[in-house]
Write a protein that holds these residues in place. Structure first.
Motif, PDB file in Angstrom:
ATOM      1  N   LEU A 169      28.168  33.741  33.482  1.00  0.00           N
ATOM      2  CA  LEU A 169      28.021  33.566  35.043  1.00  0.00           C
ATOM      3  C   LEU A 169      29.321  34.268  35.543  1.00  0.00           C
ATOM      4  CD1 LEU A 169      26.856  32.502  37.439  1.00  0.00           C
ATOM      5  CD2 LEU A 169      27.827  30.204  36.912  1.00  0.00           C
ATOM      6  N   TYR A 170      28.983  35.220  36.395  1.00  0.00           N
ATOM      7  CA  TYR A 170      29.980  35.970  37.092  1.00  0.00           C
ATOM      8  C   TYR A 170      30.030  35.694  38.766  1.00  0.00           C
ATOM      9  CZ  TYR A 170      31.061  38.642  33.073  1.00  0.00           C
ATOM     10  OH  TYR A 170      31.337  39.208  31.870  1.00  0.00           O
ATOM     11  N   ALA A 171      31.064  35.695  39.150  1.00  0.00           N
ATOM     12  CA  ALA A 171      31.229  35.405  40.733  1.00  0.00           C
ATOM     13  C   ALA A 171      31.862  36.610  41.487  1.00  0.00           C
ATOM     14  CB  ALA A 171      31.948  34.245  41.040  1.00  0.00           C
ATOM     15  N   ALA A 172      31.120  37.330  42.282  1.00  0.00           N
ATOM     16  CA  ALA A 172      31.655  38.411  43.018  1.00  0.00           C
ATOM     17  C   ALA A 172      32.775  38.059  43.838  1.00  0.00           C
ATOM     18  CB  ALA A 172      30.409  39.329  43.750  1.00  0.00           C
ATOM     19  N   THR A 173      33.762  38.737  43.888  1.00  0.00           N
ATOM     20  CA  THR A 173      35.018  38.656  44.536  1.00  0.00           C
ATOM     21  C   THR A 173      35.892  39.672  44.857  1.00  0.00           C
ATOM     22  OG1 THR A 173      36.756  36.798  44.400  1.00  0.00           O
ATOM     23  CG2 THR A 173      36.490  38.402  42.465  1.00  0.00           C
ATOM     24  N   VAL A 196      41.333  36.578  45.607  1.00  0.00           N
ATOM     25  CA  VAL A 196      41.885  35.775  44.356  1.00  0.00           C
ATOM     26  C   VAL A 196      42.903  36.451  43.754  1.00  0.00           C
ATOM     27  CG1 VAL A 196      39.715  34.863  44.161  1.00  0.00           C
ATOM     28  CG2 VAL A 196      40.163  37.022  42.846  1.00  0.00           C
ATOM     29  N   PRO A 197      43.924  35.973  42.830  1.00  0.00           N
ATOM     30  CA  PRO A 197      44.923  36.340  42.357  1.00  0.00           C
ATOM     31  C   PRO A 197      44.178  37.525  41.241  1.00  0.00           C
ATOM     32  CG  PRO A 197      45.296  34.144  42.114  1.00  0.00           C
ATOM     33  CD  PRO A 197      43.884  34.505  42.782  1.00  0.00           C
ATOM     34  N   ASP A 198      44.749  38.669  41.045  1.00  0.00           N
ATOM     35  CA  ASP A 198      44.508  39.820  40.272  1.00  0.00           C
ATOM     36  C   ASP A 198      44.007  39.482  38.715  1.00  0.00           C
ATOM     37  OD1 ASP A 198      45.326  41.215  42.671  1.00  0.00           O
ATOM     38  OD2 ASP A 198      45.730  42.951  41.461  1.00  0.00           O
ATOM     39  N   GLU A 199      45.068  38.502  38.202  1.00  0.00           N
ATOM     40  CA  GLU A 199      44.842  37.885  36.939  1.00  0.00           C
ATOM     41  C   GLU A 199      43.379  37.361  36.850  1.00  0.00           C
ATOM     42  OE1 GLU A 199      47.817  35.214  38.616  1.00  0.00           O
ATOM     43  OE2 GLU A 199      47.545  37.449  38.658  1.00  0.00           O
ATOM     44  N   ASP A 200      42.836  36.751  37.766  1.00  0.00           N
ATOM     45  CA  ASP A 200      41.486  36.070  37.575  1.00  0.00           C
ATOM     46  C   ASP A 200      40.323  36.838  37.504  1.00  0.00           C
ATOM     47  OD1 ASP A 200      43.160  33.856  38.175  1.00  0.00           O
ATOM     48  OD2 ASP A 200      42.316  33.044  39.913  1.00  0.00           O
ATOM     49  N   VAL A 201      40.693  38.154  37.981  1.00  0.00           N
ATOM     50  CA  VAL A 201      39.357  39.129  37.658  1.00  0.00           C
ATOM     51  C   VAL A 201      38.999  39.311  36.295  1.00  0.00           C
ATOM     52  CG1 VAL A 201      38.467  41.489  38.365  1.00  0.00           C
ATOM     53  CG2 VAL A 201      39.766  39.946  40.008  1.00  0.00           C
ATOM     54  N   ALA A 202      37.670  39.089  35.882  1.00  0.00           N
ATOM     55  CA  ALA A 202      37.285  39.410  34.534  1.00  0.00           C
ATOM     56  C   ALA A 202      36.888  40.887  34.193  1.00  0.00           C
ATOM     57  CB  ALA A 202      36.367  38.311  34.081  1.00  0.00           C
ATOM     58  N   ALA A 203      36.393  41.412  35.462  1.00  0.00           N
ATOM     59  CA  ALA A 203      35.381  42.712  35.319  1.00  0.00           C
ATOM     60  C   ALA A 203      35.613  43.467  36.614  1.00  0.00           C
ATOM     61  CB  ALA A 203      33.882  42.312  34.935  1.00  0.00           C
ATOM     62  N   VAL A 204      36.108  44.620  36.520  1.00  0.00           N
ATOM     63  CA  VAL A 204      36.425  45.642  37.517  1.00  0.00           C
ATOM     64  C   VAL A 204      35.485  46.833  37.069  1.00  0.00           C
ATOM     65  CG1 VAL A 204      38.048  47.114  38.614  1.00  0.00           C
ATOM     66  CG2 VAL A 204      38.816  44.952  37.498  1.00  0.00           C
ATOM     67  N   TYR A 251      34.058  43.761  41.940  1.00  0.00           N
ATOM     68  CA  TYR A 251      35.270  42.893  41.097  1.00  0.00           C
ATOM     69  C   TYR A 251      34.375  41.314  40.829  1.00  0.00           C
ATOM     70  CZ  TYR A 251      38.529  45.983  43.210  1.00  0.00           C
ATOM     71  OH  TYR A 251      39.512  47.070  43.617  1.00  0.00           O
ATOM     72  N   PHE A 252      34.530  40.826  39.747  1.00  0.00           N
ATOM     73  CA  PHE A 252      33.935  39.759  39.390  1.00  0.00           C
ATOM     74  C   PHE A 252      34.936  38.858  38.692  1.00  0.00           C
ATOM     75  CE2 PHE A 252      31.028  43.105  39.620  1.00  0.00           C
ATOM     76  CZ  PHE A 252      30.046  42.477  40.443  1.00  0.00           C
ATOM     77  N   THR A 253      34.813  37.591  39.061  1.00  0.00           N
ATOM     78  CA  THR A 253      35.474  36.529  37.916  1.00  0.00           C
ATOM     79  C   THR A 253      34.340  36.210  37.043  1.00  0.00           C
ATOM     80  OG1 THR A 253      35.047  34.857  39.623  1.00  0.00           O
ATOM     81  CG2 THR A 253      37.015  35.809  39.882  1.00  0.00           C
ATOM     82  N   ARG A 254      34.836  35.717  35.813  1.00  0.00           N
ATOM     83  CA  ARG A 254      33.917  35.061  34.871  1.00  0.00           C
ATOM     84  C   ARG A 254      34.004  33.459  35.113  1.00  0.00           C
ATOM     85  NH1 ARG A 254      31.735  36.707  29.072  1.00  0.00           N
ATOM     86  NH2 ARG A 254      30.399  34.897  28.563  1.00  0.00           N
ATOM     87  N   ILE A 255      32.969  32.741  35.235  1.00  0.00           N
ATOM     88  CA  ILE A 255      33.171  31.355  35.566  1.00  0.00           C
ATOM     89  C   ILE A 255      32.628  30.568  34.210  1.00  0.00           C
ATOM     90  CG2 ILE A 255      32.677  29.291  37.148  1.00  0.00           C
ATOM     91  CD1 ILE A 255      31.507  31.508  38.957  1.00  0.00           C
ATOM     92  N   THR A 264      40.755  40.606  31.272  1.00  0.00           N
ATOM     93  CA  THR A 264      40.352  41.943  30.565  1.00  0.00           C
ATOM     94  C   THR A 264      39.644  42.788  31.906  1.00  0.00           C
ATOM     95  OG1 THR A 264      38.071  41.441  29.848  1.00  0.00           O
ATOM     96  CG2 THR A 264      39.876  41.343  28.202  1.00  0.00           C
ATOM     97  N   VAL A 265      39.620  44.120  31.859  1.00  0.00           N
ATOM     98  CA  VAL A 265      39.201  44.996  32.480  1.00  0.00           C
ATOM     99  C   VAL A 265      38.099  45.716  31.857  1.00  0.00           C
ATOM    100  CG1 VAL A 265      39.551  47.088  34.171  1.00  0.00           C
ATOM    101  CG2 VAL A 265      41.385  45.332  33.889  1.00  0.00           C
ATOM    102  N   ARG A 266      36.852  45.675  32.507  1.00  0.00           N
ATOM    103  CA  ARG A 266      35.825  46.156  31.796  1.00  0.00           C
ATOM    104  C   ARG A 266      34.761  46.995  32.710  1.00  0.00           C
ATOM    105  NH1 ARG A 266      34.212  40.192  30.042  1.00  0.00           N
ATOM    106  NH2 ARG A 266      35.261  40.073  28.036  1.00  0.00           N
ATOM    107  N   ARG A 267      33.998  47.848  32.428  1.00  0.00           N
ATOM    108  CA  ARG A 267      33.309  49.024  33.124  1.00  0.00           C
ATOM    109  C   ARG A 267      31.927  48.123  33.399  1.00  0.00           C
ATOM    110  NH1 ARG A 267      33.068  53.937  29.313  1.00  0.00           N
ATOM    111  NH2 ARG A 267      33.002  52.542  27.841  1.00  0.00           N
ATOM    112  N   ARG A 268      31.514  47.316  32.929  1.00  0.00           N
ATOM    113  CA  ARG A 268      30.199  46.692  33.006  1.00  0.00           C
ATOM    114  C   ARG A 268      30.544  45.250  32.958  1.00  0.00           C
ATOM    115  NH1 ARG A 268      26.335  49.165  29.078  1.00  0.00           N
ATOM    116  NH2 ARG A 268      26.478  50.950  30.447  1.00  0.00           N
ATOM    117  N   LEU A 269      29.228  44.110  33.310  1.00  0.00           N
ATOM    118  CA  LEU A 269      29.439  42.849  33.085  1.00  0.00           C
ATOM    119  C   LEU A 269      28.874  42.795  31.570  1.00  0.00           C
ATOM    120  CD1 LEU A 269      28.041  41.645  36.400  1.00  0.00           C
ATOM    121  CD2 LEU A 269      30.494  42.161  35.669  1.00  0.00           C
TER     122      LEU A 269
END
Length: 271
Positions: A169-173, A196-204, A251-255, A264-269
């Motif tokens: 489950l990802y949240a757009a942010t 949100v803080p940059d470190e909370d982002v799971a996928a860019v 940008y997405f956080t993973r919940i 991490t920084v990923r190219r896709r979900l």
């Protein structure tokens, strides 16, 4: 995930490894603005994609716009819950506002769509209400979290079909560092900016290859291209380079399920 799937089966439906993806968003146009590139990316890979929209009745002009936008993105037909927009009384006459509807009823509606579509990944709004803090966005976040969990528990909402466990489950942010061009754009019309803080982002995700599709989908919401405050209208008045900077990265956080934060920084979900 490489198994093929029908519209009701499991798996990504593509050998590319792109998982099946269900968006759960508050309003028509949220899907295009917040995850249009990812939806187009997954559809282009052969993965199954779809969108559940909480507000607006199916016989309104905005429902027709949503249909057109989803066609552009390859995300199938609208799946509308038909509740009222918190800020527009004409959105669903006679129906409760989405932010007021009984929580169990709201969750059951989303559970039914999750079990019917069987996505590997669900994408929704973040807890802050995605930039502007709209109450419908915040309610959708809460409902989606509960629905993803409930969909995997057979004794909950048995009337909604066989249980299904979503893998991610990802949240757009937006991270603090990714709001540069949006800040003045939104503040200029009196809108807030929640990030949100940059470190909370799971996928860019760089969605540049699908940017034209994403913009066409946004523009399919023609009613939102008029007026001073809708984001599509604000974007339409920008020069192309600035609009590209705003829309080319999602940008997405993973919940949950899974780790609360994946640094991490990923190219896709991924699942």
């Amino acid at each position: 995930m490489t198994s093929s799937a029908s519209a009701t089966g499991s798996g990504s439906g593509s050998g590319s490894g792109c998982p099946s993806l269900l968006g759960v968003f508050a309003h028509p146009d949220d899907e295009s603005l917040l995850a249009g590139g990812v939806l187009a990316q997954h559809a282009a890979s052969g993965a199954r994609t779809a969108v559940v929209t909480a507000t607006w009745a199916g016989d309104t002009a905005r429902a027709a716009e949503l249909d057109a936008a989803l066609t552009v993105l390859g995300a199938g037909e609208p799946r509308m819950l038909g509740y009222g927009d918190a800020r527009n009384e004409s959105s669903a006459p006679g129906r409760s506002r989405w932010c007021d509807v009984d929580l169990a009823e709201a969750v059951a509606g989303v559970v039914a769509h999750i079990r019917r579509f069987r996505p590997e990944v669900v994408v929704t709004h973040d807890a802050l209400g995605q930039l502007t803090g709209h109450p419908d966005h915040r309610r959708t976040h809460r409902v989606a979290l509960l629905a993803v969990e409930a969909a995997g528990i057979g004794r909950l909402h048995p009337e909604a079909g066989e249980p299904w466990r979503t893998s991610a489950l990802y949240a757009a942010t937006h991270p603090h560092s990714g709001t540069g061009d949006l800040g003045p754009l939104l503040s200029g019309v009196g809108k807030g900016l929640h990030s949100v803080p940059d470190e909370d982002v799971a996928a860019v995700v760089d969605v540049t290859p699908w940017l034209a599709q994403k913009w066409d989908a946004i523009c399919a919401h023609t009613s939102q291209l008029r007026g001073e405050r809708p984001l599509p209208a604000l974007l339409s008045r920008l020069d192309e380079a600035t609009r590209h900077r705003i829309l080319a990265t999602e940008y997405f956080t993973r919940i949950t399920p899974g780790p609360a934060h994946v640094h991490t920084v990923r190219r896709r979900l991924t699942v």
